[in-house]
Write a protein that holds these residues in place. Structure first.
Motif, PDB file in Angstrom:
ATOM      1  N   THR A 295     108.168-102.538  42.069  1.00 52.89           N
ATOM      2  CA  THR A 295     107.978-102.655  40.628  1.00 52.89           C
ATOM      3  C   THR A 295     106.616-103.283  40.350  1.00 52.89           C
ATOM      4  O   THR A 295     106.235-104.249  41.003  1.00 52.89           O
TER       5      THR A 295
ATOM      6  N   LEU B  60     100.942-103.276  35.511  1.00 52.54           N
ATOM      7  CA  LEU B  60     101.491-102.449  34.438  1.00 52.54           C
ATOM      8  C   LEU B  60     100.489-102.309  33.299  1.00 52.54           C
ATOM      9  O   LEU B  60     100.350-101.241  32.694  1.00 52.54           O
TER      10      LEU B  60
ATOM     11  N   ILE C 296     104.129-103.977  26.659  1.00 50.36           N
ATOM     12  CA  ILE C 296     104.796-104.373  27.901  1.00 50.36           C
ATOM     13  C   ILE C 296     106.031-105.214  27.604  1.00 50.36           C
ATOM     14  O   ILE C 296     107.108-104.984  28.163  1.00 50.36           O
TER      15      ILE C 296
ATOM     16  N   SER D 106     108.661-103.016  25.927  1.00 53.69           N
ATOM     17  CA  SER D 106     109.149-101.905  26.746  1.00 53.69           C
ATOM     18  C   SER D 106     110.346-102.317  27.601  1.00 53.69           C
ATOM     19  O   SER D 106     111.188-101.487  27.941  1.00 53.69           O
TER      20      SER D 106
ATOM     21  N   TYR E 294     110.216-103.199  30.678  1.00 53.60           N
ATOM     22  CA  TYR E 294     110.035-102.796  32.078  1.00 53.60           C
ATOM     23  C   TYR E 294     110.160-103.981  33.032  1.00 53.60           C
ATOM     24  O   TYR E 294     110.732-103.857  34.128  1.00 53.60           O
TER      25      TYR E 294
ATOM     26  N   LYS F 165     114.708-106.865  34.420  1.00 51.04           N
ATOM     27  CA  LYS F 165     115.578-106.088  35.317  1.00 51.04           C
ATOM     28  C   LYS F 165     116.851-105.608  34.631  1.00 51.04           C
ATOM     29  O   LYS F 165     117.380-104.539  34.953  1.00 51.04           O
TER      30      LYS F 165
ATOM     31  N   ASN G 106     116.597-102.119  33.084  1.00 55.02           N
ATOM     32  CA  ASN G 106     116.522-101.005  34.028  1.00 55.02           C
ATOM     33  C   ASN G 106     115.541 -99.904  33.597  1.00 55.02           C
ATOM     34  O   ASN G 106     115.879 -98.724  33.592  1.00 55.02           O
ATOM     35  N   LYS G 107     114.327-100.280  33.227  1.00 54.90           N
ATOM     36  CA  LYS G 107     113.297 -99.312  32.844  1.00 54.90           C
ATOM     37  C   LYS G 107     112.410 -98.999  34.047  1.00 54.90           C
ATOM     38  O   LYS G 107     112.197 -99.849  34.914  1.00 54.90           O
ATOM     39  N   ASN G 108     111.876 -97.762  34.098  1.00 56.26           N
ATOM     40  CA  ASN G 108     110.958 -97.400  35.178  1.00 56.26           C
ATOM     41  C   ASN G 108     109.650 -96.847  34.607  1.00 56.26           C
ATOM     42  O   ASN G 108     109.486 -96.735  33.386  1.00 56.26           O
ATOM     43  N   LEU G 109     108.718 -96.486  35.491  1.00 57.53           N
ATOM     44  CA  LEU G 109     107.398 -96.043  35.039  1.00 57.53           C
ATOM     45  C   LEU G 109     107.455 -94.713  34.297  1.00 57.53           C
ATOM     46  O   LEU G 109     106.600 -94.442  33.446  1.00 57.53           O
TER      47      LEU G 109
ATOM     48  N   ASN H 150     109.775 -93.939  32.178  1.00 57.60           N
ATOM     49  CA  ASN H 150     110.096 -94.364  30.810  1.00 57.60           C
ATOM     50  C   ASN H 150     108.849 -94.856  30.091  1.00 57.60           C
ATOM     51  O   ASN H 150     108.591 -94.479  28.939  1.00 57.60           O
ATOM     52  N   ILE H 151     108.053 -95.689  30.773  1.00 60.41           N
ATOM     53  CA  ILE H 151     106.843 -96.246  30.165  1.00 60.41           C
ATOM     54  C   ILE H 151     105.851 -95.147  29.833  1.00 60.41           C
ATOM     55  O   ILE H 151     105.300 -95.097  28.722  1.00 60.41           O
TER      56      ILE H 151
END
Length: 241
Positions: free
Chosen positions: A38, A44, A68, A71, A73, A76, A79-82, A84-85
């Motif tokens: 992560t 990020l 940020i 978002s 991200y 934890k 549960n967002k990932n890249l 999603n971003i």
């Protein structure tokens, strides 16, 4: 040692750290290992900046920090990932039309879902002692579900961060040291630091105790989830007053 060369093994660690025991050592002798972690706040920020730059869109560092934070991200529990971003940032860019600069209101309008708004309203209201808004936000977030623990996890995270900030300030740590230790964004630290001033260390310890009592009730199935959460939120708001 007998695995086919075409095999790709994916290992997912919930802790974020790969356990490098005998199995890891064995496969490392005959395999290429790529660790995908992560991103931290700085990484990020760079990731988002590159997307904006590729589209010739201007975005101030403060707005990137806000993106940020909102978002989720780095949280934890959300549960967002890249992916999603990236999708959210591109959606933000596509909404600009002829405008080539991102504003804070653009982020609020497009990137924050009703669910996330209720999360922020819930935690902010607990910090300000606004019981009505806190309960309304929880009810909207929970939507009658008896197994939606997100609200509880977010409150735990809130109190933990407030306690950490209070203790580190008491130890004489400067703001940058606290940000590094707590791994909070500058935006979130600034907001929580303002809230923290309104609580004594004893207040925050009482809040922590209420969290523990609630967890025991939830795990023991004493009362419904909704009843326990409303009682917890009420107790926490009263401490602020």
């Amino acid at each position: 040692k007998t695995l086919d060369d075409n095999i790709i093994l994916v290992i997912i660690s919930e802790s974020g750290k790969l356990y490098k025991g005998s199995f890891y050592k064995a496969i490392s002798e005959s395999s290429i290992i790529i660790e995908m972690k992560t991103l931290n706040h700085r990484e990020l920020s760079g990731f988002i900046s590159k997307i904006f730059n590729s589209e010739n869109v201007k975005c101030d560092r403060a707005i990137i920090d806000y993106i940020i934070d909102r978002s989720g991200y780095l949280n934890k529990e959300l549960n967002k990932n890249l992916y999603n971003i990236e999708n959210e940032v591109k959606k933000l860019i596509s909404s600009l039309g002829r405008a080539k600069k991102i504003k804070r209101e653009d982020v609020d309008h497009l990137l924050i879902t009703d669910r996330e708004k209720n999360i922020f309203k819930l935690t902010d209201s607990i910090c300000t002692g606004d019981l009505k808004t806190a309960i309304d936000s929880f009810m909207s977030l929970n939507e009658g579900k008896e197994d939606n623990y997100l609200a509880f996890y977010m409150i735990i995270r809130l109190i933990r961060n407030l306690l950490n900030i209070k203790i580190l300030k008491h130890l004489g740590k400067d703001n940058m040291s606290i940000i590094k230790t707590t791994k909070l964004s500058k935006f979130e630290f600034g907001k929580l630091s303002n809230f923290e001033r309104h609580f004594s260390l004893e207040d925050l310890k009482r809040m922590h105790t209420e969290l523990y009592k609630t967890e025991v009730k939830l795990k023991s199935s004493v009362g419904s989830f909704e009843e326990n959460m409303i009682y917890l939120i009420s107790e926490l708001c009263l401490i602020r007053k």
